[in-house]
Design a protein around this motif. Structure first.
Motif, PDB file in Angstrom:
ATOM      1  N   LEU A 225      42.231 -20.973   2.576  1.00  0.00           N
ATOM      2  CA  LEU A 225      41.756 -21.836   1.494  1.00  0.00           C
ATOM      3  C   LEU A 225      41.644 -23.285   1.947  1.00  0.00           C
ATOM      4  CD1 LEU A 225      43.730 -20.391  -1.555  1.00  0.00           C
ATOM      5  CD2 LEU A 225      41.499 -19.730  -0.639  1.00  0.00           C
ATOM      6  N   MET A 228      38.557 -23.570   4.221  1.00  0.00           N
ATOM      7  CA  MET A 228      37.338 -23.522   3.416  1.00  0.00           C
ATOM      8  C   MET A 228      37.118 -24.840   2.683  1.00  0.00           C
ATOM      9  SD  MET A 228      37.885 -19.633   1.996  1.00  0.00           S
ATOM     10  CE  MET A 228      36.633 -19.709   0.717  1.00  0.00           C
ATOM     11  N   SER A 229      38.181 -25.432   2.211  1.00  0.00           N
ATOM     12  CA  SER A 229      38.093 -26.707   1.510  1.00  0.00           C
ATOM     13  C   SER A 229      37.668 -27.827   2.459  1.00  0.00           C
ATOM     14  CB  SER A 229      39.433 -27.036   0.865  1.00  0.00           C
ATOM     15  OG  SER A 229      39.386 -28.281   0.226  1.00  0.00           O
ATOM     16  N   GLY A 234      32.242 -22.578   1.790  1.00  0.00           N
ATOM     17  CA  GLY A 234      32.535 -21.436   0.924  1.00  0.00           C
ATOM     18  C   GLY A 234      32.969 -20.200   1.669  1.00  0.00           C
ATOM     19  N   MET A 235      33.428 -20.380   2.919  1.00  0.00           N
ATOM     20  CA  MET A 235      33.860 -19.231   3.710  1.00  0.00           C
ATOM     21  C   MET A 235      34.595 -19.737   4.934  1.00  0.00           C
ATOM     22  SD  MET A 235      30.282 -18.222   5.586  1.00  0.00           S
ATOM     23  CE  MET A 235      29.396 -19.471   6.536  1.00  0.00           C
ATOM     24  N   THR A 250      35.569 -15.246   2.050  1.00  0.00           N
ATOM     25  CA  THR A 250      34.630 -16.057   1.284  1.00  0.00           C
ATOM     26  C   THR A 250      35.171 -16.374  -0.104  1.00  0.00           C
ATOM     27  OG1 THR A 250      33.486 -14.193   0.268  1.00  0.00           O
ATOM     28  CG2 THR A 250      32.747 -14.845   2.474  1.00  0.00           C
ATOM     29  N   ASP A 251      34.428 -17.216  -0.806  1.00  0.00           N
ATOM     30  CA  ASP A 251      34.772 -17.530  -2.196  1.00  0.00           C
ATOM     31  C   ASP A 251      34.853 -16.261  -3.043  1.00  0.00           C
ATOM     32  OD1 ASP A 251      34.950 -20.240  -1.807  1.00  0.00           O
ATOM     33  OD2 ASP A 251      32.857 -20.637  -2.328  1.00  0.00           O
ATOM     34  N   LEU A 254      38.098 -14.611  -2.530  1.00  0.00           N
ATOM     35  CA  LEU A 254      39.152 -15.348  -3.217  1.00  0.00           C
ATOM     36  C   LEU A 254      39.219 -14.965  -4.695  1.00  0.00           C
ATOM     37  CD1 LEU A 254      41.302 -17.538  -3.445  1.00  0.00           C
ATOM     38  CD2 LEU A 254      39.454 -19.218  -3.717  1.00  0.00           C
ATOM     39  N   ARG A 255      38.076 -14.845  -5.323  1.00  0.00           N
ATOM     40  CA  ARG A 255      38.072 -14.456  -6.740  1.00  0.00           C
ATOM     41  C   ARG A 255      38.680 -13.077  -6.933  1.00  0.00           C
ATOM     42  NH1 ARG A 255      33.086 -17.199  -6.500  1.00  0.00           N
ATOM     43  NH2 ARG A 255      31.956 -15.275  -6.073  1.00  0.00           N
TER      44      ARG A 255
END
Length: 325
Positions: A225, A228-229, A234-235, A250-251, A254-255
């Motif tokens: 995370l 990615m930030s 987004g990955m 990927t995002d 994460l979801r």
């Protein structure tokens, strides 16, 4: 406002019918003269100079532009200006295409003696095979039509359409004979979206070096995370001890883990990453990458080298900024 009772649609259909018939009539002129004209253009070591007056000149400009963009260097010279110095643009290795529906256009005929003196091959395109221009030319390509779409028979309409189509026939025939490719086409169209779609490759748009999101396979989800930030794509790629790609996170991943209430501070990334991820080579056309991403419904790509190591990364936003999307 005055009410008009004319049936514009019917009149438009009549024009299209006449011009369609004019185009169909060109088949009979795809003969030995057409072959000879194309061969002359194919053998040209210099440039093709197209000339014509009035509406024929406008069509000539389009024909020259089409030839130039499809592998046959060409430009248009106005016959009036040619008589006042522009004939200096014509060299011995060139070929001249002279266009005149009547074959008797004075401004065009006035420059023929100079063209002949230079020994430059002359191709004429006229609607009158017995005209002066047709007789003076080394090769004559007929573009005769039965009637103009203009009901007065005055405004060049069907005849200019026929000329343009015959010019396209020559240009495309030459394109094929030269083995002209999409890459060749792109070199003469570098601007705009067309050039970008044909020329740009992933190495032109991808993020490289420190801008590529990468974490080791023994990292935990929270490390992913953070990466990615920091990189904002987004990955992130996950690599093994040999720096080869082991997976991607990927995002979307994460979801899914948040929905499953997985602890991001303790769970190894290797347990949740996508192992069979889609990758690309840096030499792939950006347009191909766009299609791949759209077909597979993904928003980003990891680009790998021949050893399977991540060397770049990009997403849809990068393609949008580059003008490919």
């Amino acid at each position: 406002m005055k009410q008009v009772t004319q049936n514009f649609r019917l009149l438009g259909e009549q024009v299209l019918d006449i011009e369609k018939k004019a185009i169909e009539g060109l088949y009979q002129y795809l003969d030995d003269n057409f072959d000879a004209a194309c061969q002359t253009l194919f053998n040209c070591k210099g440039r093709v100079i197209v000339t014509g007056m009035g509406k024929s000149g406008h069509i000539g400009g389009k024909i020259a532009a089409t030839l130039a963009s499809t592998g046959t260097p060409a430009f248009f010279v106005h016959p009036g200006e040619a008589s006042h110095g522009d004939l200096g643009m014509v060299a011995a290795q060139d070929v001249v295409i002279a266009i005149s529906n009547s074959g008797e256009t004075a401004e065009v005929l006035n420059i023929i003696p100079v063209i002949k003196r230079l020994g430059v091959p002359l191709i004429s395109m006229t609607g009158k095979p017995g005209s002066t221009l047709a007789r003076l030319a080394d090769t004559h390509v007929c573009i005769a039509v039965e009637q103009e779409a203009c009901p007065l028979g005055l405004a060049p309409t069907a005849s200019t359409t026929a000329t343009l189509v015959m010019g396209d026939a020559m240009a495309v025939a030459l394109l094929n004979a030269r083995g002209f490719t999409a890459d060749d086409f792109a070199l003469s169209h570098p601007g705009g979206s067309l050039g970008k779609r044909l020329l740009l490759r992933l190495h032109d748009v991808m993020h490289t070096g420190e801008r590529v999101p990468v974490i080791p396979a023994d990292a935990i989800i929270s490390d992913a995370l953070l990466e990615m930030s920091r990189k904002g794509l987004g990955m992130t790629a996950i690599v093994d001890e040999n720096q080869r790609l082991a997976g991607i996170f990927t995002d979307g991943d994460l979801r899914r883990i948040l929905d499953n209430r997985i602890d991001v501070h303790k769970t190894p990334i290797a347990e949740v990453m996508t192992r069979s991820c889609i990758t690309a080579n840096e030499d792939m056309l950006a347009a191909e990458a766009l299609k791949l991403m759209q077909d597979r419904k993904i928003n980003g790509l990891i680009i790998t080298n021949d050893d399977g190591q991540p060397c770049g990364a990009m997403n849809m936003h990068d393609l949008l900024q580059a003008g490919v999307l």
